[in-house]
Design a protein around this motif. Structure first.
Motif, PDB file in Angstrom:
ATOM      1  N   UNK A   1      -2.382  34.442  78.510  1.00 18.73           N
ATOM      2  CA  UNK A   1      -1.961  34.915  79.820  1.00 18.73           C
ATOM      3  C   UNK A   1      -0.888  35.977  79.618  1.00 18.73           C
ATOM      4  N   UNK A   2      -0.750  36.806  80.607  1.00 18.60           N
ATOM      5  CA  UNK A   2       0.235  37.879  80.486  1.00 18.60           C
ATOM      6  C   UNK A   2       1.398  37.628  81.430  1.00 18.60           C
ATOM      7  N   UNK A   3       2.581  37.861  80.927  1.00 20.23           N
ATOM      8  CA  UNK A   3       3.752  37.870  81.786  1.00 20.23           C
ATOM      9  C   UNK A   3       4.073  39.337  82.012  1.00 20.23           C
ATOM     10  N   UNK A   4       3.904  39.776  83.224  1.00 21.06           N
ATOM     11  CA  UNK A   4       4.093  41.193  83.521  1.00 21.06           C
ATOM     12  C   UNK A   4       5.479  41.415  84.109  1.00 21.06           C
ATOM     13  N   UNK A   5       6.247  42.250  83.455  1.00 21.98           N
ATOM     14  CA  UNK A   5       7.612  42.501  83.886  1.00 21.98           C
ATOM     15  C   UNK A   5       7.785  43.982  84.197  1.00 21.98           C
ATOM     16  N   UNK A   6       8.096  44.304  85.420  1.00 22.69           N
ATOM     17  CA  UNK A   6       8.344  45.703  85.762  1.00 22.69           C
ATOM     18  C   UNK A   6       9.682  46.101  85.172  1.00 22.69           C
ATOM     19  N   UNK A   7       9.662  46.977  84.196  1.00 20.01           N
ATOM     20  CA  UNK A   7      10.878  47.268  83.462  1.00 20.01           C
ATOM     21  C   UNK A   7      11.960  47.939  84.302  1.00 20.01           C
ATOM     22  N   UNK A   8      11.583  48.748  85.262  1.00 14.22           N
ATOM     23  CA  UNK A   8      12.641  49.404  86.041  1.00 14.22           C
ATOM     24  C   UNK A   8      13.541  48.360  86.714  1.00 14.22           C
ATOM     25  N   UNK A   9      12.998  47.179  86.891  1.00 10.86           N
ATOM     26  CA  UNK A   9      13.742  46.125  87.579  1.00 10.86           C
ATOM     27  C   UNK A   9      14.848  45.573  86.684  1.00 10.86           C
ATOM     28  N   UNK A  10      15.884  46.364  86.518  1.00  9.74           N
ATOM     29  CA  UNK A  10      16.957  45.970  85.614  1.00  9.74           C
ATOM     30  C   UNK A  10      17.532  44.619  85.994  1.00  9.74           C
ATOM     31  N   UNK A  11      17.584  44.385  87.269  1.00  8.84           N
ATOM     32  CA  UNK A  11      18.132  43.134  87.747  1.00  8.84           C
ATOM     33  C   UNK A  11      17.425  41.951  87.097  1.00  8.84           C
ATOM     34  N   UNK A  12      16.154  42.098  86.937  1.00 11.85           N
ATOM     35  CA  UNK A  12      15.402  40.988  86.378  1.00 11.85           C
ATOM     36  C   UNK A  12      15.741  40.760  84.915  1.00 11.85           C
ATOM     37  N   UNK A  13      16.037  41.849  84.242  1.00 10.07           N
ATOM     38  CA  UNK A  13      16.320  41.718  82.815  1.00 10.07           C
ATOM     39  C   UNK A  13      17.687  41.119  82.568  1.00 10.07           C
ATOM     40  N   UNK A  14      18.519  41.160  83.577  1.00  8.37           N
ATOM     41  CA  UNK A  14      19.859  40.638  83.392  1.00  8.37           C
ATOM     42  C   UNK A  14      19.793  39.121  83.322  1.00  8.37           C
ATOM     43  N   UNK A  15      20.778  38.592  82.695  1.00  6.37           N
ATOM     44  CA  UNK A  15      20.958  37.156  82.716  1.00  6.37           C
ATOM     45  C   UNK A  15      21.018  36.699  84.166  1.00  6.37           C
ATOM     46  N   UNK A  16      20.578  35.524  84.499  1.00  8.19           N
ATOM     47  CA  UNK A  16      19.866  34.587  83.652  1.00  8.19           C
ATOM     48  C   UNK A  16      18.355  34.696  83.737  1.00  8.19           C
ATOM     49  N   UNK A  17      17.843  35.595  84.534  1.00  8.14           N
ATOM     50  CA  UNK A  17      16.423  35.598  84.825  1.00  8.14           C
ATOM     51  C   UNK A  17      15.481  35.611  83.638  1.00  8.14           C
ATOM     52  N   UNK A  18      15.509  36.734  82.956  1.00  6.29           N
ATOM     53  CA  UNK A  18      14.455  36.996  82.005  1.00  6.29           C
ATOM     54  C   UNK A  18      14.293  35.895  80.970  1.00  6.29           C
ATOM     55  N   UNK A  19      15.379  35.599  80.280  1.00  5.05           N
ATOM     56  CA  UNK A  19      15.233  34.618  79.215  1.00  5.05           C
ATOM     57  C   UNK A  19      14.883  33.246  79.770  1.00  5.05           C
ATOM     58  N   UNK A  20      15.432  32.915  80.918  1.00  9.38           N
ATOM     59  CA  UNK A  20      15.148  31.592  81.474  1.00  9.38           C
ATOM     60  C   UNK A  20      13.679  31.479  81.875  1.00  9.38           C
ATOM     61  N   UNK A  21      13.168  32.496  82.517  1.00 13.28           N
ATOM     62  CA  UNK A  21      11.753  32.472  82.894  1.00 13.28           C
ATOM     63  C   UNK A  21      10.895  32.348  81.645  1.00 13.28           C
ATOM     64  N   UNK A  22      11.220  33.134  80.661  1.00 11.69           N
ATOM     65  CA  UNK A  22      10.436  33.104  79.434  1.00 11.69           C
ATOM     66  C   UNK A  22      10.473  31.714  78.791  1.00 11.69           C
ATOM     67  N   UNK A  23      11.642  31.132  78.784  1.00  9.79           N
ATOM     68  CA  UNK A  23      11.735  29.793  78.217  1.00  9.79           C
ATOM     69  C   UNK A  23      10.896  28.808  78.997  1.00  9.79           C
ATOM     70  N   UNK A  24      10.966  28.892  80.300  1.00  9.29           N
ATOM     71  CA  UNK A  24      10.194  27.969  81.127  1.00  9.29           C
ATOM     72  C   UNK A  24       8.707  28.138  80.885  1.00  9.29           C
ATOM     73  N   UNK A  25       8.272  29.365  80.912  1.00  8.18           N
ATOM     74  CA  UNK A  25       6.859  29.637  80.674  1.00  8.18           C
ATOM     75  C   UNK A  25       6.465  29.139  79.288  1.00  8.18           C
TER      76      UNK A  25
END
Lengths: 345, 345
Positions: free
Chosen positions: A72-96
């Motif tokens: 499966x693909x996790x699609x992340x819109x890179x311009x969305x800097x907010x998403x890359x900031x803590x805690x989102x990105x790593x937490x989502x990735x860990x959960x997935x």
DNA sequence: ACCCCCTTTGGGAGCGCTCCCAATACTCTG
DNA sequence: CAGAGTATTGGGAGCGCTCCCAAAGGGGGT
């Protein structure tokens, strides 16, 4: 020693496993895929052969023959800097990751930057290179979800795009989180509670505002539109909004800010204006990010169970891929938030 | 309208493209893979057919026939919480993503948690499910790199494991970063510069300590082992080390801390001890994380070009996969750091 | 005009697996 | 004990692509 036809350094094939177990290829395949239509004796023989040979199925062959990819693909819109900031990105990735851990599924990470990459993504998906897609931080006007729907590609999004979301989605309870935050401020005796919102096109930001309004109403305070300042989730935006609020309503004694990062901007402005936190103005953020914990004073904030969101998204997607019975409504999950009280309120 | 044999809803195959272009399958394949041994006319015909049919090669078939996968794995040891924290994880991912953006390579994200998953990973890799591996936060005693080496699986690691690193690696200049930080403190008139180190089994932490020592020596200050406090990269560890330092050398006037998170712990202790920052004690961190920017006072810190590190790792790996000429030495990249001066020093 | 060589092309032979049908082996009914 | 299932099994037919060999086409040298 090794099976008859061993190519130099080659991995054992199903054929070789079957030969070793003294059964046919089909039977070996059935055992490996856990089909029930195999006798116990046969199953054991095959399993033994698998163990001895250290057989691992060839993914590519499987994908080709079975018309699926186990990815499966996790699609992340890179311009969305907010998403890359803590805690989102790593937490989502860990959960997935956690949800996929005891699955054969692989996780493909796809960053989508500019339009060119966006088109390439459409191709990827069109070419059925994955069995399903996890979409985070999708905007309401993003055509991608519809495209996926048309392709019949299973898809789960994080954060409903609007009240009438049709796609399976996982979200935190933005409304209730905001409501609880404001209720908390009121319970501490605050009477002029302002709010700094995120971009209101983002449904979650709108819901937080709704929650704020509900709490203000429930507390019997007079609603005051001038206590509401829209911003854009950035630190600068938060600072600007705080300045506006201070100019319009100098008497405010609390601010509910729809993100920690904006709260950091607001705090800066409050400090410059010589308002003490929390004595003069209480501050509550949203996200419970690392910023909140290290801010001075430490910021009270609404925590979202982000890792859990990742986990649920993945589970939902796996269900989707396994195939829901037609007629089942779109599953959508809303997870509870938690108010983490610190020194700023 | 469409090519002759179109399966319901099926994607066009190479065969169909070839037919449409009026050439053989082999020729079509050559064009698509950019082989030079094709006439211009033919190439154009095939390219037209590809465009008209919207042809996208089937990855699984390619992988099966070509014995490669066009995918690399980013392996992240999940227990390594430090790595998941800002700014590492997302920055590395962005860098890797950027390097892969105009490549056919896919990025597989593999979180390795417990031992069971570790074994599964070994299988994955053994089964040649990827063309190469990016390893981050590997410990010196991790058997994985050797395993990969034996398998002949291309591999790049972030952060050399020791001075005699044999694997291709990308690292930031820990020594020079630390040296510059301490030099900066000395240039500001500090005379008793202490340091809080990370776990010294981690080579990078050792190098930062080496840099500290070099700067102290270069400044003509008396080396003093009691100004060196080992910690473990955690906030609590940083706090504990700071307490030790204060007890042993109450007169210290500066601390170089080998990570921002530890610096946060140290700052807490300094505040409790009523030491003003930077008047009484200057503080410098490492990582330039979000913690540094939001600490009060804002923390001077050594920035590592993490995104660039991700990019270089990916490039190195692609080179490895393409095949270096035998005899080439292992490429290893060391990227410069940058001292970001803020209010704490 | 003939031969040789280089360029370009077509398509067979798999890659390793799943799907599915036909064959075989049993088991249960009446 | 025959007949009809039912549980197992083997293996052919692809999946779509790359690799590679042999064939065909072209050009130049003599």
């Amino acid at each position: 020693m090794a099976a008859a036809r061993v190519r130099s350094g080659g991995r054992p094939t199903l054929e070789e496993v079957a030969a070793r177990a003294g059964v046919g290829r089909g039977t070996a395949s059935r055992v490996i895929n856990g089909s029930p239509r195999v006798s116990d004796a046969t199953r054991q023989a095959v399993e033994a052969a698998v163990a001895e040979l250290g057989y691992v199925p060839n993914r590519a062959a499987r994908a080709l023959a079975g018309n699926r990819t186990d990815a499966i693909a996790l699609v992340v819109p890179e311009p969305e800097t907010r998403f890359f900031a803590e805690p989102y990105f790593s937490a989502i990735v860990r959960g997935v990751g956690a949800a996929l851990a005891d699955t054969e599924m692989q996780l493909l990470l796809t960053l989508v930057g500019n339009d060119r990459e966006r088109r390439r993504l459409a191709q990827y998906l069109t070419a059925h290179r994955v069995d399903g897609v996890l979409l985070v931080a999708v905007h309401a006007d993003d055509p991608l979800p519809e495209l996926l729907e048309q392709l019949g590609m299973p898809c789960v999004i994080s954060g409903a795009r609007h009240a009438a979301e049709t796609l399976p989605s996982v979200d935190s309870d933005n409304f209730e989180g905001a409501r609880a935050a404001v209720e908390h401020l009121v319970s501490r005796g605050r009477r002029q509670v302002a709010t700094i919102t995120g971009r209101l096109e983002v449904y979650g930001a709108q819901r937080r505002l709704d929650g704020y309004r509900a709490a203000v109403a429930a507390a019997g305070l007079a609603p005051d539109e001038r206590l509401i300042a829209p911003a854009d989730f950035t630190e600068e935006g938060g600072a600007g909004a705080m300045r506006d609020l201070l100019a319009r309503r100098p008497g405010l004694d609390a601010v509910f800010v729809a993100s920690d990062v904006m709260a950091a901007g607001a705090r800066q402005v409050l400090r410059e204006a010589d308002r003490r936190i929390p004595e003069d103005v209480a501050l509550v953020g949203f996200d419970d990010s690392v910023v909140a914990r290290h801010m001075h004073p430490a910021l009270t904030s609404v925590r979202q169970p982000i890792e859990e969101m990742g986990r649920r998204m993945a589970q939902l997607l796996l269900d989707e891929i396994a195939g829901r019975a037609p007629g089942d409504e779109r599953p959508s999950v809303v997870l509870p938030t938690e108010l983490v009280v610190r020194d700023s309120s």
